[in-house]
Motif scaffolding. Structure first.
Motif, PDB file in Angstrom:
ATOM      1  N   SER A  88      25.862  87.864 -49.002  1.00 42.97           N
ATOM      2  CA  SER A  88      26.620  86.627 -49.124  1.00 42.97           C
ATOM      3  C   SER A  88      25.675  85.477 -48.811  1.00 42.97           C
ATOM      4  O   SER A  88      25.358  85.199 -47.650  1.00 42.97           O
ATOM      5  CB  SER A  88      27.803  86.627 -48.155  1.00 42.97           C
ATOM      6  OG  SER A  88      28.516  85.422 -48.235  1.00 42.97           O
ATOM      7  N   ALA A  89      25.184  84.822 -49.862  1.00 38.06           N
ATOM      8  CA  ALA A  89      24.107  83.851 -49.689  1.00 38.06           C
ATOM      9  C   ALA A  89      24.576  82.527 -49.086  1.00 38.06           C
ATOM     10  O   ALA A  89      23.794  81.833 -48.436  1.00 38.06           O
ATOM     11  CB  ALA A  89      23.425  83.596 -51.031  1.00 38.06           C
ATOM     12  N   TRP A  90      25.817  82.134 -49.309  1.00 35.00           N
ATOM     13  CA  TRP A  90      26.289  80.829 -48.861  1.00 35.00           C
ATOM     14  C   TRP A  90      27.502  80.973 -47.958  1.00 35.00           C
ATOM     15  O   TRP A  90      28.449  81.678 -48.274  1.00 35.00           O
ATOM     16  CB  TRP A  90      26.638  79.939 -50.059  1.00 35.00           C
ATOM     17  CG  TRP A  90      25.467  79.663 -50.926  1.00 35.00           C
ATOM     18  CD1 TRP A  90      25.145  80.257 -52.108  1.00 35.00           C
ATOM     19  CD2 TRP A  90      24.412  78.728 -50.671  1.00 35.00           C
ATOM     20  NE1 TRP A  90      23.969  79.759 -52.602  1.00 35.00           N
ATOM     21  CE2 TRP A  90      23.494  78.810 -51.737  1.00 35.00           C
ATOM     22  CE3 TRP A  90      24.156  77.828 -49.627  1.00 35.00           C
ATOM     23  CZ2 TRP A  90      22.337  78.027 -51.796  1.00 35.00           C
ATOM     24  CZ3 TRP A  90      23.003  77.039 -49.691  1.00 35.00           C
ATOM     25  CH2 TRP A  90      22.125  77.151 -50.765  1.00 35.00           C
ATOM     26  N   ALA A  91      27.461  80.270 -46.829  1.00 33.96           N
ATOM     27  CA  ALA A  91      28.589  80.254 -45.904  1.00 33.96           C
ATOM     28  C   ALA A  91      29.718  79.394 -46.474  1.00 33.96           C
ATOM     29  O   ALA A  91      29.476  78.506 -47.304  1.00 33.96           O
ATOM     30  CB  ALA A  91      28.149  79.703 -44.552  1.00 33.96           C
ATOM     31  N   PRO A  92      30.964  79.613 -46.046  1.00 33.13           N
ATOM     32  CA  PRO A  92      32.089  78.844 -46.585  1.00 33.13           C
ATOM     33  C   PRO A  92      31.946  77.336 -46.435  1.00 33.13           C
ATOM     34  O   PRO A  92      32.436  76.577 -47.283  1.00 33.13           O
ATOM     35  CB  PRO A  92      33.287  79.372 -45.783  1.00 33.13           C
ATOM     36  CG  PRO A  92      32.893  80.748 -45.388  1.00 33.13           C
ATOM     37  CD  PRO A  92      31.420  80.693 -45.138  1.00 33.13           C
ATOM     38  N   LEU A  93      31.283  76.878 -45.375  1.00 35.38           N
ATOM     39  CA  LEU A  93      31.147  75.436 -45.152  1.00 35.38           C
ATOM     40  C   LEU A  93      29.867  74.866 -45.745  1.00 35.38           C
ATOM     41  O   LEU A  93      29.540  73.696 -45.509  1.00 35.38           O
ATOM     42  CB  LEU A  93      31.214  75.114 -43.649  1.00 35.38           C
ATOM     43  CG  LEU A  93      32.560  75.388 -42.964  1.00 35.38           C
ATOM     44  CD1 LEU A  93      32.533  74.889 -41.534  1.00 35.38           C
ATOM     45  CD2 LEU A  93      33.709  74.757 -43.732  1.00 35.38           C
ATOM     46  N   ALA A 111      39.143  76.496 -38.018  1.00 31.87           N
ATOM     47  CA  ALA A 111      39.511  75.624 -39.138  1.00 31.87           C
ATOM     48  C   ALA A 111      38.809  76.082 -40.413  1.00 31.87           C
ATOM     49  O   ALA A 111      37.641  76.454 -40.403  1.00 31.87           O
ATOM     50  CB  ALA A 111      39.143  74.185 -38.821  1.00 31.87           C
ATOM     51  N   GLU A 112      39.521  76.055 -41.533  1.00 31.22           N
ATOM     52  CA  GLU A 112      38.961  76.560 -42.778  1.00 31.22           C
ATOM     53  C   GLU A 112      38.541  75.412 -43.695  1.00 31.22           C
ATOM     54  O   GLU A 112      38.546  74.250 -43.316  1.00 31.22           O
ATOM     55  CB  GLU A 112      39.976  77.486 -43.438  1.00 31.22           C
ATOM     56  CG  GLU A 112      40.293  78.698 -42.565  1.00 31.22           C
ATOM     57  CD  GLU A 112      41.081  79.761 -43.291  1.00 31.22           C
ATOM     58  OE1 GLU A 112      41.344  79.597 -44.500  1.00 31.22           O
ATOM     59  OE2 GLU A 112      41.435  80.753 -42.647  1.00 31.22           O
ATOM     60  N   ALA A 125      37.302  69.807 -45.991  1.00 27.23           N
ATOM     61  CA  ALA A 125      37.379  68.895 -47.131  1.00 27.23           C
ATOM     62  C   ALA A 125      38.098  67.606 -46.756  1.00 27.23           C
ATOM     63  O   ALA A 125      37.672  66.504 -47.140  1.00 27.23           O
ATOM     64  CB  ALA A 125      38.081  69.579 -48.302  1.00 27.23           C
ATOM     65  N   ALA A 126      39.182  67.725 -46.011  1.00 21.84           N
ATOM     66  CA  ALA A 126      39.939  66.537 -45.611  1.00 21.84           C
ATOM     67  C   ALA A 126      39.129  65.659 -44.666  1.00 21.84           C
ATOM     68  O   ALA A 126      39.127  64.428 -44.782  1.00 21.84           O
ATOM     69  CB  ALA A 126      41.249  66.960 -44.958  1.00 21.84           C
ATOM     70  N   ALA A 127      38.415  66.284 -43.733  1.00 27.81           N
ATOM     71  CA  ALA A 127      37.615  65.525 -42.766  1.00 27.81           C
ATOM     72  C   ALA A 127      36.474  64.795 -43.464  1.00 27.81           C
ATOM     73  O   ALA A 127      36.149  63.646 -43.125  1.00 27.81           O
ATOM     74  CB  ALA A 127      37.076  66.465 -41.691  1.00 27.81           C
TER      75      ALA A 127
END
Length: 427
Positions: free
Chosen positions: A89-94, A128-129, A134-136
């Motif tokens: 998994s090359a990229w983290a969710p954030l 927090a996901e 995205a909202a922040a």
């Protein structure tokens, strides 16, 4: 083969004469991906110059011919890598592109300490996901996010157009710096034998350079702090041919062990932010004073001068900030990216070429030499290159698997239009 614009600049900086350049043959094969920028030429030139430098150091001045398909696989190695049959998994969710209030930003949160800093910047809890992130981000300006991130150790880059970056202070400094900075930093007798490399690099660019050195026959020992664990898959992807050890240079015993290693090393390569290792006496001038004859080399994100010199950065962030992301935009509004982490890989290969050239000069002439490169300077060279865009191959297939004596490495005819040939023998 005529080197491309970026390769030509690097060849000039490293003193490759016309006779040496004539040993670089026309590449074979094709790239399975395309780009608006000449990333394919950048890639082949970097591999060709690293290969040429190694061949000349080993006294084997025979033609160097690179295969574009192999280069493409290497530059996109995270897409090829399998561990127990699974892709990493090359990229983290954030990690990725996000809309800010007034534009786009790109974040990098692949390492746990960088993710923690990003969450702190955005006011997010540990659970927090991405929708909360995205909202922040959408509530703040891109410039504010970029600047505040730099202050607290998070990694956020504001997406800019190329001309905007060139007019920005750090962009102007990068544009006027040499693509390869090569400095003689001390006098020393020649050291005609040995090729031991201490590798203090992380992630991609630096490890690519030291992997090249290992393939050239060097004994490469990578040294990391136990307080900064490397992502396991990244080390497996770039650690071929090396050994890896852990030393905490804050501890007297480990520091003494490291100094013993230094006393027998020929090359030291670092990939941390400029100045980050100064407290351990690892600045190039300090190393040259204690261990005359060393070749030192470093790779950074933004270069060693200017207000951004100490900022954190990765290939993806440099692409976003320098304007590459907008050049590669699919629609002129949404940022895009190069098909591979080309700044990392190319800079790594170019750095390896510089190290090998410096080592050869040390063996002949003596002295202590320092080599420096940055991802941002490679990005500037790519953006201002006059080479044509990289065209993807029209058709890419797996190579032939047969292994009888004399079996071809490539199909002589890849394939034509179905049913389009005449019903007759050719011979």
């Amino acid at each position: 083969m005529t080197l491309g614009a970026v390769g030509g600049q690097v060849a000039d900086a490293l003193g490759f004469g016309e006779q040496a350049r004539e040993l670089v043959a026309e590449p074979t094969g094709a790239f399975p991906w395309g780009a608006h920028l000449p990333v394919g030429t950048l890639a082949t030139d970097s591999v060709a110059l690293a290969s040429l430098a190694i061949a000349l150091l080993r006294g084997n001045p025979s033609p160097v011919r690179v295969d574009r398909a192999r280069v493409a696989a290497s530059f996109g190695s995270e897409k090829v890598l399998r561990i127990h049959g699974a892709a990493p998994s090359a990229w983290a969710p954030l990690s990725g592109f996000w809309r800010a209030r007034d534009g786009w930003v790109r974040t990098h949160a692949n390492y746990p300490h960088h993710e923690r800093a990003l969450r702190r910047l955005l006011g997010l809890g540990a659970d927090a996901e991405t929708d909360a992130a995205a909202a922040a981000i959408a509530a703040r300006t891109a410039a504010d996010l970029e600047d505040r991130a730099a202050e607290i150790g998070a990694i956020v880059g504001r997406v800019r157009a190329p001309e905007e970056w060139r007019e920005y202070e750090q962009g102007r400094i990068v544009a006027t710096s040499p693509i390869v900075e090569r400095r003689r930093i001390g006098d020393a007798a020649p050291r005609p034998e040995g090729f031991r490399v201490l590798d203090l690099t992380r992630v991609i660019a630096g490890p690519i350079a030291t992997r090249d050195l290992a393939l050239a026959g060097a004994e490469v020992l990578r040294v990391d702090s136990p307080a900064l664990p490397e992502a396991g898959w990244i080390h497996l992807d770039t650690g071929q041919g090396k050994r890896s050890t852990l030393l905490d240079l804050r501890q007297a015993g480990d520091h003494a062990t490291f100094e013993r290693l230094l006393s027998r090393a020929h090359v030291v390569v670092t990939g941390y932010r400029p100045g980050a290792l100064a407290r351990f006496g690892l600045e190039p001038e300090d190393l040259a004073a204690r261990h005359p004859g060393l070749v030192t080399a470093s790779v950074s994100a933004w270069g060693t001068d200017g207000p951004w010199a100490a900022r954190r950065g990765f290939d993806s962030i440099v692409q976003a900030v320098s304007g590459i992301a907008m050049v590669e935009s699919p629609d002129g509004e949404t940022p895009g990216a190069l098909p591979v982490q080309a700044l990392d890989h190319a800079t790594g290969h170019f750095l390896a070429a510089g190290i090998v050239r410096a080592l050869g000069a040390q063996r002949r002439e003596g002295g202590s030499t320092d080599i420096r490169m940055s991802l941002a300077r490679t990005a500037h060279a790519l953006l201002t290159s006059t080479d044509p865009a990289t065209e993807a191959a029209a058709l890419v297939t797996a190579p032939p698997p047969l292994a009888f004596p004399g079996a071809p490495e490539h199909y002589p005819v890849v394939g034509g239009e179905w049913g389009a040939d005449a019903a007759e023998w050719l011979g």
